[in-house]
Write an enzyme that holds these catalytic residues in place. Sequence first.
Site, PDB file in Angstrom:
ATOM      1  N   CYS A   1     -17.568 -42.486  28.619  1.00 25.14           N
ATOM      2  CA  CYS A   1     -18.485 -43.474  29.183  1.00 25.14           C
ATOM      3  C   CYS A   1     -18.843 -44.801  28.272  1.00 25.14           C
ATOM      4  O   CYS A   1     -19.134 -44.383  27.183  1.00 25.14           O
ATOM      5  CB  CYS A   1     -19.750 -42.990  29.788  1.00 25.14           C
ATOM      6  SG  CYS A   1     -20.584 -44.454  30.889  1.00 25.14           S
TER       7      CYS A   1
ATOM      8  N   SER B   1     -24.164 -47.488  35.566  1.00 21.07           N
ATOM      9  CA  SER B   1     -23.958 -46.156  35.847  1.00 21.07           C
ATOM     10  C   SER B   1     -25.628 -45.604  35.969  1.00 21.07           C
ATOM     11  O   SER B   1     -26.192 -45.634  34.887  1.00 21.07           O
ATOM     12  CB  SER B   1     -23.426 -45.725  34.549  1.00 21.07           C
ATOM     13  OG  SER B   1     -22.307 -46.314  34.243  1.00 21.07           O
TER      14      SER B   1
ATOM     15  N   TRP C   1     -16.383 -49.582  31.082  1.00 26.45           N
ATOM     16  CA  TRP C   1     -16.375 -51.387  31.348  1.00 26.45           C
ATOM     17  C   TRP C   1     -16.003 -51.943  30.192  1.00 26.45           C
ATOM     18  O   TRP C   1     -16.438 -51.511  29.086  1.00 26.45           O
ATOM     19  CB  TRP C   1     -17.666 -51.641  32.058  1.00 26.45           C
ATOM     20  CG  TRP C   1     -18.981 -51.413  31.231  1.00 26.45           C
ATOM     21  CD1 TRP C   1     -19.481 -51.952  30.331  1.00 26.45           C
ATOM     22  CD2 TRP C   1     -19.718 -50.095  31.254  1.00 26.45           C
ATOM     23  NE1 TRP C   1     -20.594 -51.451  30.014  1.00 26.45           N
ATOM     24  CE2 TRP C   1     -20.864 -50.256  30.354  1.00 26.45           C
ATOM     25  CE3 TRP C   1     -19.810 -49.031  32.051  1.00 26.45           C
ATOM     26  CZ2 TRP C   1     -21.699 -49.277  30.230  1.00 26.45           C
ATOM     27  CZ3 TRP C   1     -20.406 -48.000  31.673  1.00 26.45           C
ATOM     28  CH2 TRP C   1     -21.762 -48.294  30.741  1.00 26.45           C
TER      29      TRP C   1
ATOM     30  N   ASP D   1     -15.998 -43.578  32.881  1.00 30.98           N
ATOM     31  CA  ASP D   1     -16.613 -44.553  33.377  1.00 30.98           C
ATOM     32  C   ASP D   1     -16.777 -45.467  32.415  1.00 30.98           C
ATOM     33  O   ASP D   1     -17.739 -45.468  31.665  1.00 30.98           O
ATOM     34  CB  ASP D   1     -17.942 -43.867  33.748  1.00 30.98           C
ATOM     35  CG  ASP D   1     -18.861 -44.837  34.552  1.00 30.98           C
ATOM     36  OD1 ASP D   1     -18.389 -45.839  34.936  1.00 30.98           O
ATOM     37  OD2 ASP D   1     -20.051 -44.520  34.588  1.00 30.98           O
TER      38      ASP D   1
HETATM   39  C1  LIG Z   1     -18.831 -49.542  36.461  1.00 31.70           C
HETATM   40  C2  LIG Z   1     -19.721 -50.216  35.549  1.00 31.70           C
HETATM   41  C3  LIG Z   1     -20.960 -49.402  35.007  1.00 31.70           C
HETATM   42  C4  LIG Z   1     -21.749 -50.287  34.015  1.00 31.70           C
HETATM   43  N1  LIG Z   1     -22.823 -49.612  33.419  1.00 31.70           N
HETATM   44  C5  LIG Z   1     -23.717 -50.106  32.672  1.00 31.70           C
HETATM   45  C6  LIG Z   1     -24.764 -49.474  32.087  1.00 31.70           C
HETATM   46  O1  LIG Z   1     -24.979 -48.468  32.340  1.00 31.70           O
HETATM   47  N2  LIG Z   1     -25.643 -50.249  31.044  1.00 31.70           N
HETATM   48  C7  LIG Z   1     -25.335 -51.588  30.920  1.00 31.70           C
HETATM   49  O2  LIG Z   1     -26.216 -52.197  29.953  1.00 31.70           O
HETATM   50  N3  LIG Z   1     -24.058 -51.994  31.448  1.00 31.70           N
HETATM   51  C8  LIG Z   1     -23.437 -51.819  32.138  1.00 31.70           C
HETATM   52  N4  LIG Z   1     -22.305 -52.222  32.973  1.00 31.70           N
HETATM   53  C9  LIG Z   1     -22.222 -53.775  32.488  1.00 31.70           C
HETATM   54  C10 LIG Z   1     -23.029 -54.399  33.413  1.00 31.70           C
HETATM   55  O3  LIG Z   1     -22.568 -54.477  34.646  1.00 31.70           O
HETATM   56  C11 LIG Z   1     -23.037 -56.009  33.275  1.00 31.70           C
HETATM   57  O4  LIG Z   1     -21.915 -56.456  33.014  1.00 31.70           O
HETATM   58  C12 LIG Z   1     -24.020 -56.319  31.921  1.00 31.70           C
HETATM   59  O5  LIG Z   1     -25.201 -55.871  32.101  1.00 31.70           O
HETATM   60  C13 LIG Z   1     -24.152 -57.839  31.635  1.00 31.70           C
HETATM   61  O6  LIG Z   1     -24.502 -58.359  32.706  1.00 31.70           O
HETATM   62  P1  LIG Z   1     -25.352 -59.777  32.754  1.00 31.70           P
HETATM   63  O7  LIG Z   1     -25.231 -60.224  34.081  1.00 31.70           O
HETATM   64  O8  LIG Z   1     -26.662 -59.435  31.883  1.00 31.70           O
HETATM   65  O9  LIG Z   1     -24.161 -60.640  31.844  1.00 31.70           O
HETATM   66  P2  LIG Z   1     -23.482 -61.763  32.519  1.00 31.70           P
HETATM   67  O10 LIG Z   1     -24.032 -62.776  32.818  1.00 31.70           O
HETATM   68  O11 LIG Z   1     -22.534 -61.302  33.360  1.00 31.70           O
HETATM   69  O12 LIG Z   1     -22.640 -62.241  31.038  1.00 31.70           O
HETATM   70  C14 LIG Z   1     -21.744 -61.151  30.525  1.00 31.70           C
HETATM   71  C15 LIG Z   1     -20.537 -61.914  29.975  1.00 31.70           C
HETATM   72  O13 LIG Z   1     -20.677 -62.818  28.899  1.00 31.70           O
HETATM   73  C16 LIG Z   1     -19.987 -62.621  27.947  1.00 31.70           C
HETATM   74  N5  LIG Z   1     -20.127 -62.312  26.593  1.00 31.70           N
HETATM   75  C17 LIG Z   1     -21.158 -61.353  26.217  1.00 31.70           C
HETATM   76  N6  LIG Z   1     -21.246 -61.200  24.957  1.00 31.70           N
HETATM   77  C18 LIG Z   1     -20.607 -62.080  24.420  1.00 31.70           C
HETATM   78  C19 LIG Z   1     -20.180 -62.533  23.009  1.00 31.70           C
HETATM   79  N7  LIG Z   1     -20.794 -62.064  22.118  1.00 31.70           N
HETATM   80  N8  LIG Z   1     -19.569 -63.655  23.096  1.00 31.70           N
HETATM   81  C20 LIG Z   1     -19.040 -64.360  23.730  1.00 31.70           C
HETATM   82  N9  LIG Z   1     -19.371 -64.146  25.241  1.00 31.70           N
HETATM   83  C21 LIG Z   1     -19.894 -62.955  25.602  1.00 31.70           C
HETATM   84  C22 LIG Z   1     -18.832 -61.914  28.455  1.00 31.70           C
HETATM   85  O14 LIG Z   1     -17.786 -62.530  29.035  1.00 31.70           O
HETATM   86  C23 LIG Z   1     -19.355 -60.724  29.374  1.00 31.70           C
HETATM   87  O15 LIG Z   1     -18.433 -60.544  30.527  1.00 31.70           O
HETATM   88  C24 LIG Z   1     -21.525 -51.634  33.541  1.00 31.70           C
HETATM   89  C25 LIG Z   1     -20.243 -52.104  34.431  1.00 31.70           C
HETATM   90  C26 LIG Z   1     -19.523 -51.765  35.147  1.00 31.70           C
HETATM   91  C27 LIG Z   1     -18.469 -52.241  35.718  1.00 31.70           C
END
Ligand SMILES: Cc1cc2nc3c(=O)[nH]c(=O)nc-3n(C[C@H](O)[C@H](O)[C@H](O)COP(=O)(O)OP(=O)(O)OC[C@H]3O[C@@H](n4cnc5c(N)ncnc54)[C@H](O)[C@@H]3O)c2cc1C
Length: 806
Positions: A757, A544, A805, A803
């Site tokens: 949000c 966001s 997630w 908004d």
């Molecule tokens: C519309 C929208 C807006 C968003 N805005 C923001 C924002 O403003 N700021 C922000 O930080 N994020 C935001 N997100 C989330 C962001 O898109 C990512 O999902 C987040 O940053 C994690 O991405 P990553 O690639 O680091 O983690 P990934 O590699 O995608 O890993 C995340 C996954 O790890 C697993 N996981 C996480 N914690 C644990 C746990 N404790 N135990 C077991 N499994 C776990 C979950 O399955 C999770 O889905 C938003 C998401 C959406 C859909």
Amino acid sequence: MALLDTTDIIILTVIAILTAVYIRYFKDSGSKTVTVGGAGSVAASSGPAGSVKPGSAESPRAYGKKSILKKLQALDHPSQLILFYGSQTGTAEDLATRIAKDTTTHFNIPTLICDPEEYDMTELTRWPGEAEGKKWLCGFFMATYGEGEPTDNVVEFYDWIMAGKGKGEDDGGQDDGGDDPLEDDALDGFKYIVFGLGNKTYEHYNAIGRRLDKRLKSLGGVRIGERGEGDDDASMEEDFLAWKPSILAAMAEYFNVEDAGSIGQRDKPHVPLFEIAPATNISQAQVFWGEYSAGKPRRWQKAQDGEEDYEMVDSGVGEKFVEVRSRKIAYDAKHPHYGRILTSKPLFIDVHDEYTFDNTYHMPRAGHKRYLVENTKVRIERHCLHVDLDISGSGLKYETGDHVGVWPVNDEEHLMRLAKALGLTEEELDKVVILKPNKQNMAAESAKVPFPVPCTVRTALLHYLDLAAIVKQYQLEILAKYCKDTAERDLLFELADNRELYVPLIERSRKDLADVLDVFQSIEVPIAVVLGELLPRIAVRYYSISSSSKEEPNHVGVTAVMVRYALPSQFPSHRVKDGKEGNVVVKQGIATSWLQRLHEARSGLEAEAGVLNNHSETEPIPIPKFYLPLYIRTSNFKLPRNPRLPVVMVGPGTGVAPFRAFVRERYHLASTSPEMKVGPTWLFYGCRHPDKDFLYRAEFEAMEKGVASGQVDLDLKVFKAYSRYEGKKVYVQHMVRDNGKDVWKMMGEMGGYFYVCGDAKHMAHDVQNALTELALKFGGMASEDKAKAWVKDLRTKGRYLEDVWS
Ligand SMILES: Cc1cc2nc3c(=O)[nH]c(=O)nc-3n(C[C@H](O)[C@H](O)[C@H](O)COP(=O)(O)OP(=O)(O)OC[C@H]3O[C@@H](n4cnc5c(N)ncnc54)[C@H](O)[C@@H]3O)c2cc1C
Ligand SMILES: Cc1cc2nc3c(=O)[nH]c(=O)nc-3n(C[C@H](O)[C@H](O)[C@H](O)COP(=O)(O)O)c2cc1C
């Protein structure tokens, strides 16, 4: 009288020039099956994948849509299945691909997987009947987004098929009273299947799959089997696996074929879906180094002395780069813009999360930079970053409240762990390869090369494929076929069949391919299978936008909290060590850990694991460090047009991201245009502790001060809910209740806008319940149902916006 007046001529001339420019500059951005370097064919796919470099072959097709009917005719088979997917982050496409694989292997029926955006979907009304003994079936794998909206690649098809009825109630579809261009029997005899993808935490659960199903039926279509629905909040995989046998049985009946199943085929060797073709006669410029599209967006080369343009800072070593100006291109989800990181700064650091395990687990090694191990406890550092990305000169525009999508890069350490498990040498990693469908596999016809080629194996593993993806059961079945050790193979087949075994051993401990290969050491799987079948594409991550487009039109702010956590991981029976049942693993998110590495490298800090250095001394480089592939996704999460209306914002944690932008924008407006009389601007913010993880505290305090001193005339309030402070656990919904009378006044009497949000799972519901209670308590609503209906009405009117997630 002249047929055209001067204005007409000017308009026509401008149109002609624009058309010529459009064709000249943008014609590469389509997609088509092409031959690359004479070495093989690459079927272009949806999303930023499957591209070919310009100049490497014939140019991809321009803007005309492809014909579904011609495609089907080309298959030349009495039974045919064509699957369309509506997908934003790849899940729907993946599930469609898996069904296609099953129909080809179980039924021997060729199947196509298509992105509706690329096809002329109006051809569905000319769908061939079952003449001459032919059987045709169409499938729709449709995800729902936002407030019950279709994915970007389906919007056009959806608007056409729904003919203005697509935005109504989930079980129906409101008739807007307009003419319906489709006849009642427009799809007479059209046979289809539907699987909807959604998440129950959202108001409009699976709206698109449901509405589409209903509409197809009303136009004379006949659904085969039950409609499937997957809930991402519980388990999309479980729901899909539960639906799959019934839909395969229904399809077998429809096509009148025997379902050979997969268990009966276990003794047969795996026929890879793709093969590696040698990349001969390919120049460096034709190779992809992490770009997502062929339409070359930008290139850079090292600056000569005195030449100043884009500044690059290379882990403390100053380097200047100049952009090689290239033709203009329209950036979108399939052609991301490479935006430079302008600033990156920690918002908080070092707040610990603590995980406690019992002593049946091996604890991770102590003394790691990001976590501490004490006896059976693992304490993990929490970090949050603010990053500003540059979109100047790209033509990209955003509005406050929009999202930015970025494609992350894997951790090199993770890549090396996988390379070691696969026995890949550095030389093999750096080999330029072309992946192409393997004609020996029945499914080759619809197989899409999942990433742009030619590229090196290293590039594919770092930039295009998700190394952290949990290995799925059907992938364990593939791995079993490459297992040398019989006991290991049996266990892999068992894991592939038995969900009760699979969930604790693989899914819950989030075992990725490197983890599985580490446990099952007799697996020897070819790299073509790894690249084409065992790793999904890296999905775009949304953030966001936390900057205001009014204040910073050329910069996109991201507020990201690092994802890092510890998990217990059991060993499969054959690997139990020292009588202990498992180990504790520390995992991290791909995008957030990558942002952190980039931040550390930019700041001259020692990055945790390498940041890819693709800087070439001689040739222009495709993507310099500190440039991220990004695009802007518009959202409905917008401030009211009339700034005088009150806004109430609820955003704990990183949920504050868009509200930083909202508050700044309203404060800016109030200070520069006091005559606008900006309305009440109330933010309910939550974090653990005021001194530890309060995001943008200084900024909010400065604005509060500006208001308190009378410098700015604005009713700005920032309510703080601390969940780990002074022995109390206060959450945002408590603060909303505590200020209920005023919140009600703004929402019930002054026509205010309510925004939520952040966490979709719990917080969003708790806040909605709190507002419902206020309607009961202060709004004189006669019953809870009335209060709920009032909140629902706010949503319908676009005055309650989420908004969120999970
Ligand atoms: C519309 C929208 C807006 C968003 N805005 C923001 C924002 O403003 N700021 C922000 O930080 N994020 C935001 N997100 C989330 C962001 O898109 C990512 O999902 C987040 O940053 C994690 O991405 P990553 O690639 O680091 O983690 P990934 O590699 O995608 O890993 C995340 C996954 O790890 C697993 N996981 C996480 N914690 C644990 C746990 N404790 N135990 C077991 N499994 C776990 C979950 O399955 C999770 O889905 C938003 C998401 C959406 C859909
Ligand atoms: C920002 C966002 C909004 C969503 N909105 C809805 C929604 O309104 N209704 C719903 O049922 N699911 C919703 N979902 C869940 C998605 O449909 C679900 O995660 C799906 O698996 C995504 O498929 P894809 O990976 O193919 O894009 C939403 C997910 C996200 C990330």
